[in-house]
Motif scaffolding. Structure first.
Motif, PDB file in Angstrom:
ATOM      1  N   PRO A  56       6.199 147.207 -13.246  1.00  0.00           N
ATOM      2  CA  PRO A  56       5.631 145.865 -13.343  1.00  0.00           C
ATOM      3  C   PRO A  56       5.187 145.371 -11.968  1.00  0.00           C
ATOM      4  O   PRO A  56       5.601 145.939 -10.953  1.00  0.00           O
ATOM      5  CB  PRO A  56       6.804 145.034 -13.870  1.00  0.00           C
ATOM      6  CG  PRO A  56       8.026 145.798 -13.525  1.00  0.00           C
ATOM      7  CD  PRO A  56       7.656 147.224 -13.353  1.00  0.00           C
ATOM      8  N   TYR A  57       4.381 144.328 -11.965  1.00  0.00           N
ATOM      9  CA  TYR A  57       3.970 143.750 -10.679  1.00  0.00           C
ATOM     10  C   TYR A  57       5.205 143.324  -9.891  1.00  0.00           C
ATOM     11  O   TYR A  57       6.093 142.661 -10.415  1.00  0.00           O
ATOM     12  CB  TYR A  57       3.082 142.528 -10.908  1.00  0.00           C
ATOM     13  CG  TYR A  57       1.634 142.868 -10.890  1.00  0.00           C
ATOM     14  CD1 TYR A  57       1.031 143.262  -9.682  1.00  0.00           C
ATOM     15  CD2 TYR A  57       0.853 142.827 -12.042  1.00  0.00           C
ATOM     16  CE1 TYR A  57      -0.304 143.593  -9.654  1.00  0.00           C
ATOM     17  CE2 TYR A  57      -0.491 143.162 -12.010  1.00  0.00           C
ATOM     18  CZ  TYR A  57      -1.052 143.538 -10.817  1.00  0.00           C
ATOM     19  OH  TYR A  57      -2.363 143.870 -10.758  1.00  0.00           O
ATOM     20  N   SER A  58       5.255 143.673  -8.643  1.00  0.00           N
ATOM     21  CA  SER A  58       6.443 143.327  -7.868  1.00  0.00           C
ATOM     22  C   SER A  58       6.263 141.952  -7.241  1.00  0.00           C
ATOM     23  O   SER A  58       5.137 141.486  -7.082  1.00  0.00           O
ATOM     24  CB  SER A  58       6.667 144.363  -6.778  1.00  0.00           C
ATOM     25  OG  SER A  58       5.753 144.159  -5.738  1.00  0.00           O
ATOM     26  N   PRO A  59       7.376 141.301  -6.905  1.00  0.00           N
ATOM     27  CA  PRO A  59       7.296 139.961  -6.309  1.00  0.00           C
ATOM     28  C   PRO A  59       6.381 139.936  -5.097  1.00  0.00           C
ATOM     29  O   PRO A  59       5.595 138.998  -4.925  1.00  0.00           O
ATOM     30  CB  PRO A  59       8.745 139.671  -5.916  1.00  0.00           C
ATOM     31  CG  PRO A  59       9.566 140.559  -6.741  1.00  0.00           C
ATOM     32  CD  PRO A  59       8.753 141.744  -7.081  1.00  0.00           C
ATOM     33  N   SER A  60       6.474 140.964  -4.248  1.00  0.00           N
ATOM     34  CA  SER A  60       5.628 140.980  -3.051  1.00  0.00           C
ATOM     35  C   SER A  60       4.158 140.940  -3.406  1.00  0.00           C
ATOM     36  O   SER A  60       3.372 140.220  -2.794  1.00  0.00           O
ATOM     37  CB  SER A  60       5.904 142.228  -2.222  1.00  0.00           C
ATOM     38  OG  SER A  60       7.178 142.157  -1.689  1.00  0.00           O
ATOM     39  N   GLN A  61       3.819 141.705  -4.440  1.00  0.00           N
ATOM     40  CA  GLN A  61       2.409 141.726  -4.838  1.00  0.00           C
ATOM     41  C   GLN A  61       1.995 140.400  -5.429  1.00  0.00           C
ATOM     42  O   GLN A  61       0.875 139.935  -5.219  1.00  0.00           O
ATOM     43  CB  GLN A  61       2.181 142.847  -5.847  1.00  0.00           C
ATOM     44  CG  GLN A  61       2.196 144.212  -5.184  1.00  0.00           C
ATOM     45  CD  GLN A  61       2.217 145.334  -6.196  1.00  0.00           C
ATOM     46  OE1 GLN A  61       2.917 145.262  -7.199  1.00  0.00           O
ATOM     47  NE2 GLN A  61       1.466 146.375  -5.922  1.00  0.00           N
ATOM     48  N   ILE A  91       3.279 137.495  -4.628  1.00  0.00           N
ATOM     49  CA  ILE A  91       3.140 136.548  -3.522  1.00  0.00           C
ATOM     50  C   ILE A  91       1.799 136.750  -2.837  1.00  0.00           C
ATOM     51  O   ILE A  91       1.070 135.800  -2.537  1.00  0.00           O
ATOM     52  CB  ILE A  91       4.296 136.741  -2.517  1.00  0.00           C
ATOM     53  CG1 ILE A  91       5.610 136.301  -3.151  1.00  0.00           C
ATOM     54  CG2 ILE A  91       4.034 135.971  -1.232  1.00  0.00           C
ATOM     55  CD1 ILE A  91       6.823 136.808  -2.428  1.00  0.00           C
ATOM     56  N   GLU A  92       1.444 138.028  -2.642  1.00  0.00           N
ATOM     57  CA  GLU A  92       0.174 138.330  -2.001  1.00  0.00           C
ATOM     58  C   GLU A  92      -0.986 137.795  -2.840  1.00  0.00           C
ATOM     59  O   GLU A  92      -1.925 137.186  -2.323  1.00  0.00           O
ATOM     60  CB  GLU A  92       0.030 139.839  -1.809  1.00  0.00           C
ATOM     61  CG  GLU A  92      -1.096 140.198  -0.872  1.00  0.00           C
ATOM     62  CD  GLU A  92      -1.135 141.690  -0.575  1.00  0.00           C
ATOM     63  OE1 GLU A  92      -0.141 142.383  -0.866  1.00  0.00           O
ATOM     64  OE2 GLU A  92      -2.168 142.142  -0.053  1.00  0.00           O
TER      65      GLU A  92
END
Lengths: 70, 392, 360
Positions: free
Chosen positions: A52-57, A59-60
């Motif tokens: 799944p989309y990660s938090p970092s991505q 946020i970006e």
């Protein structure tokens, strides 16, 4: 997949028996299972190859939407 | 409660003591006997543009038996090295493909030399160096040489009487440069930095065959824009090394009174710079300070006065100057390749000026006049003063 | 509230270990290339100031943790929301440290070991330490952090092999803007990250030494970073330095004679260990305070497990990490590291002055 399952089961059993022996309040169980469940779900998804989309991505992506980061 | 804990601890103690034993290996542990230890690497390009990789593999067991086996005798003496080569699209491809020829995995960390083929060098070396930078097993400290007049394959296949492992022998001769100054010792890291460096072209030591069982590491391969453009002979190489401040010791022969005097350089300090006039480079300056001892006097005359040493000093200075001038002349006129790093000097100390000439530095470098300043000093004459002479 | 205490020297070691942390691997201020040392001086000064802000907040609110302060100054609801955000931030930070660490080990030391295994075992060892509380962490760092500069100096012997002490010239080739940019990112990484220490400061045994400790560790970290920078650029040259994935490792590879890169792993284990331990500790403490649980150590294993998973989940490849750390991180960190603490400082000063005026 099985390894993930095994690791989580061992971790949870190890902690739970301590919690039950010391009669912890419900809050502890709730928070504990919240983090464990989150970790477990994500690692199952990762193990299954559906990342799944990660938090970092995220946020970006948000930053890109606002326009701070190009 | 404490008792109980104690008991548990005692029960667990043996287990705890055993556990560390499991920690000694790593995930992909490989025993020495399961590896092919690469001592030398050769890289060349075939006629159809593919990479030809040659490895020289040392057999630790065989080396041990050959060095201690004089008394043991018996049995067939196995060869201490074997050489294998393989073609591939890329370096890594050629390398992995080689496992079809050799039985064990190749291990690179101990590689002593990397020999580049002339053909490959002419086509450009920048691309093929990438694998060696990227791979975690390659040593950045191995020596790099360019083969002249022979392919790397031929050189690595040569059997030497001097050392069991030819790659170690080659590396040793390069190491000797400390006391002769006629080949540039180029470690892989030096080469990478030189290609990276702004305002300086890379130059790599040269290796050639001299006979069936010997090699010769002398001279210099001059590059320009990552491609081999020419060679310098040993004397020019020494001039280049003087200017680059890389001479640690060398023997310089000076003509005196119908003979020659060998002077041993003990210390040398060289630097390059560029003179600036109205924000334009006006001339290239090389300055060298050298200190020497008299090593051998094979000529007429005597050395018993300071004046005779002054005379020698002057001649030594001229000789060094000549070598530097030869090297510079060739690099300027013939190759137009700034291997001396004049451009780097400009970049570091005269940024404004460098920005102006950066684009066509090769042409600017080509036409700039040269000024060479050599300050030579002779301080000692050795155990005797005057040369041996029948009574006078 | 734990009654454990740490001495100022232990706090100094924790802070320095935290600041060296991943900077051992990921060169800070790398965006400024040759002028990184200038960026480090500017950034170090800014970072020191920022850490002073945190120290001031802590000494204006003695024996209160970040969560207590947030609740007191911002009101219960907003304070708790912010506290939850901070919890997320600390967890995220810990997972980033895990990932940096794992990525390094997997690139250079054990290339064929899965990153999960590396991170997992690392986490296992230090959950044990975090459960011991602040005191254990303080003593551990007192023992281990001094090794970090020693290793850095040992690796300096690489200078024997190749060195060019003028490699940092010319100064300011591209002008000031990249330097200021790098200086700013140097403030947010690693100095701003010490905001996690607001959860630890209340444990210091002698409050009056807090500011001094903070300043000394900021200076120590900056000086060491600058020394390491000059070491690396003298050995590698600026171009190779900007191409290297892990700069210090490449320098260590050039050590004459034998292989010293395991030393770098030691540094990473110590620095990364201290850093992630502090982060996980801060996150768990804050979490248990928000939830009203007395003993934080109940939740460490759950939080750490989540961090490990998060760290693996976070990025697809190593370049995403480097890119993200360089581009997104500084902005993402601003509210947590600068805005909220400044507001807190302002509120603390204001609330402190007001009653005294009334009394007068």
């Amino acid at each position: 997949m099985l390894t993930v399952l095994a690791v989580f089961i061992i971790l949870i059993i190890y902690d739970l028996q301590k919690f039950i022996r010391k009669k912890e309040p419900v809050r502890v169980f709730v928070l504990y299972f919240f983090f464990m469940a989150a970790g477990f779900t994500v690692s199952l998804l990762l193990a299954a190859g559906k990342r799944p989309y990660s938090p970092s991505q995220m946020i970006e992506a948000v930053f890109k939407m606002i326009g701070i980061v190009k | 409660m404490i008792r109980k804990k104690d008991k548990v601890f005692k029960a667990l103690l043996p287990l705890l003591l055993v556990l560390p034993l499991l920690l000694t290996g790593c995930w992909n542990n490989r025993e020495l006997t399961d590896l092919n230890i690469v001592a030398g690497l050769g890289l060349d390009r075939t006629d159809d543009g593919r990479i030809l990789l040659t490895v020289q593999v040392a057999e630790p067991g065989a080396i041990q038996s050959s060095s201690s086996g004089s008394g043991g005798g018996g049995g067939e003496k196995s060869k201490p090295v074997f050489v294998a080569s393989n073609e591939g699209e890329t370096v890594f491809d050629a390398l992995r493909g080689m496992l079809a020829v050799v039985d064990k995995k190749l291990f690179f960390s101990a590689a002593q030399v990397l020999i580049l083929g002339e053909r490959l060098a002419q086509d450009g070396i920048e691309e093929v160096l990438d694998f060696f930078q990227r791979d975690h097993e390659v040593s950045y400290l191995m020596d790099v040489l360019v083969a002249k007049g022979a392919t790397p394959d031929e050189i690595l296949r040569m059997e030497s009487d001097i050392d069991d492992i030819p790659a170690v022998y080659i590396q040793g001769t390069v190491e000797n440069n400390i006391s002769r100054g006629t080949v540039k010792k180029t470690m892989f890291i030096d080469l990478v930095k030189a290609v990276d460096c702004r305002g300086r072209q890379p130059a790599i030591g040269q290796i050639s065959k001299s006979g069936d069982k010997e090699i010769r590491t002398e001279g210099l391969a001059v590059f320009k824009g990552g491609k081999l453009v020419g060679w310098l002979d040993p004397f020019e190489t020494r001039g280049y090394l003087f200017a680059r401040n890389k001479v640690q010791s060398a023997i310089i022969n000076v003509p005196v009174d119908e003979g020659k005097v060998s002077l041993e350089i003990m210390k040398s300090k060289g630097s390059v710079s560029v003179a600036i006039e109205s924000n334009e480079p006006s001339s290239l300056i090389v300055s060298v300070e050298a200190e020497a001892n008299v090593g051998g006097y094979e000529a007429k005359g005597r050395i018993d006065s300071p004046e005779s040493l002054y005379m020698l000093e002057e001649k030594l200075g001229e000789e060094i100057k000549k070598e530097i001038a030869m090297a510079l002349e060739r690099c300027q006129k013939e190759y137009a390749s700034d291997i001396f790093g004049f451009g780097t000097y400009l970049y570091k100390y005269q940024l404004q000026c460098w920005k102006k000439v950066e684009k066509d530095w090769n042409d600017v470098f080509k036409r700039l006049p040269v000024e060479i300043r050599v300050d030579a000093k002779i301080s000692r004459v050795g155990i005797v003063r005057n040369p041996l002479r029948k009574g006078e | 509230m734990e009654k454990t205490r740490i001495s100022s020297i232990q706090l100094f070691m924790l802070l320095s270990g935290f600041l060296f942390g991943s900077t051992v691997i990921l060169a800070p201020a790398a965006g400024a290339k040759k002028d990184a040392w200038l960026a480090m001086i500017i950034g170090g000064a800014g970072g020191g100031l920022l850490m002073l802000v945190y120290a001031a907040i802590a000494s204006l609110n003695p024996s209160k943790t970040l969560v207590d302060i947030l609740r007191e100054k911002m009101g219960y609801v907003i304070g708790n929301i912010l506290a939850v955000l901070y919890i997320w931030y600390f967890i995220h930070l810990a997972s980033l440290v895990f990932r940096d660490f794992g990525e390094f080990i997997c690139t250079v030391t054990f290339p064929e070991t899965p990153i999960t295994v590396v991170i997992g075992f690392f986490a296992l060892a230090f959950v044990y330490g975090v459960n011991g509380g602040v005191e254990v962490m303080g003593r551990m760092s007192e023992l281990l952090v001094p090794v970090v500069p020693v290793v850095a100096f040992i690796i300096s012997l690489s200078l024997i092999t190749v060195s060019d002490f003028t490699a940092f010239l010319p100064i300011l080739e591209n002008g000031m803007p990249p330097v200021l940019n790098a200086a700013f990112s140097y403030i947010t990484f690693p100095f701003g990250e010490t905001v996690a220490f607001l959860m630890l400061f209340p444990h210091l045994n002698r409050k009056e030494k807090l500011k001094k400790t903070v300043i000394v560790s900021a200076i120590a970290a900056t000086v060491l970073s600058i020394i390491i920078f000059f070491r690396d650029i003298s050995v590698l040259g600026s171009e190779l330095m900007s191409r290297a994935t892990f700069i210090s490792h490449l320098t260590a590879l050039l050590f004459p004679g034998f292989n010293v890169d395991p030393l770098l792993d030691i540094n990473l284990l110590i620095g990364g260990g201290v850093k992630s331990a502090v982060c996980v500790y801060a996150a768990t403490r804050a979490l248990s305070q928000v939830a009203g649980i007395e003993d934080f150590s109940k939740l460490t294993s759950a939080v750490t497990t989540f961090c490990v998973v998060l760290s693996v989940w976070e990025y697809n490849n190593v370049l995403e990490i480097l890119d993200w750390t360089e581009k997104v991180w500084p902005y993402y960190a601003i509210p947590f590291q600068i805005i909220i603490p400044l507001v807190l400082l302002f509120l603390s000063l204001w609330r402190k002055n007001k009653p005294s005026k009334v009394k007068a």
